[in-house]
Scaffold this motif. Structure first.
Motif, short mmCIF file in Angstrom:
data_model
loop_
_atom_site.label_atom_id
_atom_site.label_comp_id
_atom_site.label_asym_id
_atom_site.label_seq_id
_atom_site.Cartn_x
_atom_site.Cartn_y
_atom_site.Cartn_z
N ILE A 169 -0.35 -12.54 -4.99
CA ILE A 169 -0.39 -11.38 -4.10
C ILE A 169 0.73 -10.41 -4.41
N VAL A 170 1.95 -10.91 -4.58
CA VAL A 170 3.08 -10.02 -4.87
C VAL A 170 2.92 -9.35 -6.23
N ALA A 171 2.41 -10.07 -7.21
CA ALA A 171 2.21 -9.47 -8.53
C ALA A 171 1.15 -8.39 -8.51
N MET A 172 0.11 -8.56 -7.70
CA MET A 172 -0.88 -7.51 -7.54
C MET A 172 -0.23 -6.22 -7.03
N MET A 173 0.63 -6.38 -6.03
CA MET A 173 1.33 -5.22 -5.49
C MET A 173 2.28 -4.61 -6.52
N ALA A 174 3.02 -5.45 -7.21
CA ALA A 174 4.06 -4.97 -8.11
C ALA A 174 3.50 -4.24 -9.31
N LEU A 175 2.45 -4.78 -9.92
CA LEU A 175 1.95 -4.15 -11.14
C LEU A 175 1.33 -2.79 -10.86
N PHE A 176 0.38 -2.74 -9.94
CA PHE A 176 -0.30 -1.46 -9.75
C PHE A 176 0.52 -0.51 -8.89
N GLY A 177 1.31 -1.05 -7.95
CA GLY A 177 2.17 -0.17 -7.16
C GLY A 177 3.16 0.58 -8.02
N GLY A 178 3.65 -0.09 -9.09
CA GLY A 178 4.60 0.56 -9.98
C GLY A 178 3.95 1.57 -10.89
N ILE A 179 2.89 1.19 -11.58
CA ILE A 179 2.29 2.06 -12.58
C ILE A 179 1.49 3.19 -11.95
N ALA A 180 1.06 3.04 -10.69
CA ALA A 180 0.36 4.12 -9.98
C ALA A 180 1.32 5.02 -9.22
N HIS A 181 2.60 4.66 -9.20
CA HIS A 181 3.61 5.40 -8.43
C HIS A 181 3.19 5.54 -6.97
N ALA A 182 2.63 4.48 -6.44
CA ALA A 182 2.22 4.44 -5.04
C ALA A 182 2.62 3.10 -4.44
N PRO A 183 3.91 2.77 -4.46
CA PRO A 183 4.34 1.42 -4.03
C PRO A 183 4.01 1.11 -2.58
N LEU A 184 4.26 2.05 -1.67
CA LEU A 184 4.02 1.79 -0.26
C LEU A 184 2.52 1.59 0.01
N ALA A 185 1.70 2.47 -0.53
CA ALA A 185 0.26 2.39 -0.28
C ALA A 185 -0.32 1.10 -0.85
N ILE A 186 0.07 0.73 -2.06
CA ILE A 186 -0.49 -0.46 -2.69
C ILE A 186 -0.05 -1.72 -1.96
N MET A 187 1.19 -1.76 -1.52
CA MET A 187 1.64 -2.93 -0.75
C MET A 187 0.82 -3.08 0.53
N LEU A 188 0.59 -1.97 1.21
CA LEU A 188 -0.20 -2.03 2.44
C LEU A 188 -1.65 -2.41 2.16
N MET A 189 -2.22 -1.86 1.08
CA MET A 189 -3.61 -2.16 0.76
C MET A 189 -3.80 -3.63 0.43
N VAL A 190 -2.95 -4.18 -0.41
CA VAL A 190 -3.09 -5.59 -0.77
C VAL A 190 -2.85 -6.47 0.45
N ALA A 191 -1.90 -6.07 1.31
CA ALA A 191 -1.67 -6.83 2.54
C ALA A 191 -2.92 -6.83 3.42
N GLU A 192 -3.60 -5.68 3.51
CA GLU A 192 -4.83 -5.61 4.29
C GLU A 192 -5.97 -6.37 3.61
N MET A 193 -6.03 -6.32 2.29
CA MET A 193 -7.10 -7.01 1.56
C MET A 193 -6.98 -8.52 1.66
N THR A 194 -5.74 -9.01 1.86
CA THR A 194 -5.52 -10.46 1.96
C THR A 194 -5.26 -10.91 3.40
N GLY A 195 -5.08 -9.95 4.32
CA GLY A 195 -4.78 -10.31 5.69
C GLY A 195 -3.42 -10.94 5.85
N ASN A 196 -2.48 -10.62 4.95
CA ASN A 196 -1.17 -11.27 4.97
C ASN A 196 -0.08 -10.22 4.86
N LEU A 197 0.73 -10.11 5.91
CA LEU A 197 1.85 -9.17 5.91
C LEU A 197 3.19 -9.86 5.65
N SER A 198 3.20 -11.17 5.66
CA SER A 198 4.46 -11.91 5.59
C SER A 198 5.10 -11.88 4.22
#
Length: 698
Positions: A401-430
């Motif tokens: 989960i964290v690697a999904m956020m880190a790879l695309f959040g970095g290369i898309a220059h959208a870290p906040l949005a990607i973190m929130l999206m993956v959190a919503e896609m997995t139902g996990n905010l922790s």
């Protein structure tokens, strides 16, 4: 009847026109406007997501499952996660045939009817935002069909790009129909982009933030957030009612970050994701560049890319299709059933197959493959360290989960949005806490590289805001301050010859055309007249040749907006009309030209005063040095008879700041800061120049 309906349509369009001074969600009319517009965009985003999702499902079922006989695992929220051996398929040898035909058909559709629909869609929407161009009405449909064929036949692509372009296209079409101004057109487009992605990934909050974040490398389009939030939740509600309210991926409920020493592993994940993210961007665009230079018809190239993807799929079938099912498998102990060489190679092979599919001109997104690439990086780290290093989580889910956020959040220059999206896609905010570490490191290592080539660094680099950023003074001046009185206009009943004679000796190239009630009906220029043969000009009325598609300016629009309208329409002047949205008539108040904008700009700069936006919405602050002849010199402020809608904020004398009272006396040479309404500014300027008497405040 026709004129009545046209008038009603015009009234509706005018209800959606606002000048910048009223562009705030604290304004009830502005809020109502975007509630309506965002809801419409959200409805289309939700319906578009349903149609697109269903089209992909059926295409994949017909071509991959029925024809090839291979059933790929699905994420838990979308189907069975069972792993099937590829070579146990009924006809595995047909895979390259299916991927090739899929590429050819999709390529033919795209390059025959809508070449701009090639590629991953999101980048095209970002480009349209910055350049202020419209998305053609056919694009959403072409993108939907071509992307469903590409992904459904095994192409390595995601569904977010097409979903974004479908709803962004509707936002652009709606803006054209309602004649929204340039900034509102862009907001509608960005809103559509975010709501489409938020709907199809069941991630409304992340999709809304993505609408503002993905446009720039180092900036945000803040004005898009509120409309995108409204549209995204509407789109998500419609899509959720069809597909269900579950998350895409299923993870254990007790999955949480509870061991600070594990942060070292997340640092490693961030470093790996940063470097592999750069490889993803450079590899993707490297392959795209190679395909663009192939001396072959464009529609053939996706077929070549499909053939190569199919051949790779014979060896590593995990690299075809969207791949979300393999991310689901890698989150649990099912990862141990995959050969370690597959886990290690899959991130790099997925980069290759995505470049071959989308870079060749195929239609599909790159967000989804980015999730798979990142997820498999996290899976590889877990697989190599499990039972070897201390403190590793019992299952690979946290690393994935964290690697999904880190790879695309970095290369898309959208870290906040990607973190929130993956959190919503997995139902996990922790896991957001360790994700912040990994995403930050990844973003630093990525630098200026990006997977979206149309991104710009900041608003100052975007054509959408270049005038506002380059000439900030223009954003504090209004059209009514720069416009000139209407000196010449024509009636619709006048002849072309009359207009030709009147314009022959003038310095202007044209004039407005009005009806007998004085309402604007069009404009006529020397060029329009010269298109008509000379022997017909005495018999033709202006109504027959005038241009009815007129650029008009609201009197209280800001000058940077007005200049953008003039330059976008490639005209040097435009009529200024009454900005009352409740009036169906369009009374001409004056004319604004590029020359008059330049004149007031130079004149304002030359004044011994400084202008800025007020701290209160709808006000302007004016800082002026008081001359000896000013009427308030050597008088107590209570007796100065200041103009209405004007307030003195501060007095600066010999470097000392004085807060004004009724008994304060202003001296010549003092620098005084006034807070004034835009309507009262002209009165204040005349008052300070001691030109005309003004109405005093009570």
């Amino acid at each position: 009847m026709v004129s009545e309906s046209a008038g009603n349509a015009g009234l509706v369009r005018r209800l959606f026109r606002f000048n910048r001074l009223h562009r705030s969600f604290e304004s009830p009319r502005y809020l109502l406007k975007w509630l309506v517009l965002s809801t419409l965009i959200g409805i289309v985003a939700g319906i578009g997501a349903i149609v697109f999702y269903t089209a992909i499902h059926y295409a994949n079922h017909w071509f991959i499952e029925e024809l090839v006989g291979y059933v790929q695992p699905s994420p838990a929220g979308e189907g069975p996660t069972t792993i099937m051996s590829f070579w146990s398929s009924a006809r595995p040898w047909l895979l390259p045939v299916v991927t090739t035909l899929g590429g050819l058909v999709a390529g033919f559709i795209v390059f025959t009817w809508a070449p701009e629909a090639e590629g991953h869609g999101t980048d095209a929407a970002i480009k349209a935002f910055h350049e202020g161009t419209s998305i053609r009405a056919r694009i959403p449909l072409i993108k939907l069909v071509a992307s469903a064929i590409t992904i459904g036949t095994g192409g390595s692509a995601g569904r977010e790009g097409p979903a974004a372009q479908i709803s962004a296209g509707f936002g652009s079409i709606m803006a054209n129909v309602l004649h929204l101004d340039a900034q509102d057109r862009r907001i509608a487009l960005a809103t559509g982009m975010g709501s489409g992605i938020g709907a199809i990934f069941s991630a409304p909050l992340g999709g809304a933030i993505l609408a503002a974040e993905i446009l720039y490398k180092d900036d945000l389009e803040v004005e898009a957030i509120m409309p995108a939030l409204i549209a995204s939740i509407v789109g998500y509600s419609i899509f959720g009612a069809y597909s269900g309210w579950h998350t895409i991926f299923s993870v254990p409920r007790d999955l949480a970050f509870s061991s600070p020493p594990q942060l070292l592993y997340y640092v490693v994940i961030g470093i790996l994701c940063g470097f592999i993210g750069r490889l993803y961007a450079r590899g993707f665009y490297g392959l795209t560049h190679q395909f663009h230079h192939l001396p072959l018809p464009n529609w053939v190239k996706p077929g070549i890319g499909g053939l190569l993807v199919g051949l790779i799929g014979l060896v590593i079938p995990q690299a075809i299709g969207m791949g979300y099912g393999w991310v689901q498998v890698s989150m649990g102990t099912g990862l141990l059933s995959l050969p370690i060489w597959i886990i290690l190679l899959l991130p790099f092979v997925k980069i290759l197959t995505t470049g071959l599919t989308v870079g060749s001109g195929g239609s599909g997104g790159i967000f989804g493959p980015g999730m798979v690439i990142g997820g498999m990086v996290g899976a590889a780290v877990w697989r190599l360290s499990y039972h070897v290093l201390p403190g590793v989580p019992a299952i690979p889910g946290p690393f994935v989960i964290v690697a999904m956020m880190a790879l695309f959040g970095g290369i898309a220059h959208a870290p906040l949005a990607i973190m929130l999206m993956v959190a919503e896609m997995t139902g996990n905010l922790s896991l957001l806490a360790p994700a912040m570490i990994a995403v930050s490191i990844s973003s630093i290592l990525v630098g200026k590289d990006t997977i979206y080539s149309s991104q710009v660094n900041t608003k100052a680099d975007s054509p959408a805001h270049r005038l506002q950023m380059s000439f900030p003074l223009l954003s504090t001046l209004s059209v009514h301050q720069a416009m000139t009185p209407l000196k010449q206009c024509f009636l619709t009943s006048q002849t072309v010859a009359d207009a030709e004679k009147a314009l022959a000796d003038g310095v202007v190239s044209g004039a407005p055309v009005v009806d007998h009630d004085g309402n604007l009906r069009g404009v006529v220029t020397i060029t329009d007249i010269q298109r008509l043969p000379a022997n017909q000009r005495a018999d033709k009325s202006l109504k027959e040749i005038m241009n009815t598609n007129v650029v008009t300016l609201d009197s209280y629009a800001t000058l940077d907006e007005a200049l953008e309208q003039l330059t976008s329409a490639r005209v040097s002047w435009a009529p200024v009309v009454d900005s009352d949205p409740l009036s169906p008539a369009r009374k001409i108040l004056g004319i604004l030209s590029a020359a008059s904008i330049a004149q007031i700009y130079r004149r304002t700069l030359a004044k011994d005063s400084r202008r800025m936006r007020g701290v209160v919405e709808g006000t302007v602050m004016l800082e002026a040095k008081i001359e000896e002849h000013a009427p308030l010199v050597n008088k107590p402020l209570r007796d100065a008879h200041l103009p209405s809608e004007c307030l003195i904020v501060s007095i600066r004398r010999n470097g000392e700041l004085i807060f004004p009272r009724g008994s304060s006396v202003i001296q010549a040479g003092d620098t005084v800061t006034f807070l004034v309404s835009p309507q009262g500014e002209e009165l204040l300027q005349n008052y300070l120049a001691n030109r005309t008497p003004v109405l005093a405040t009570s």
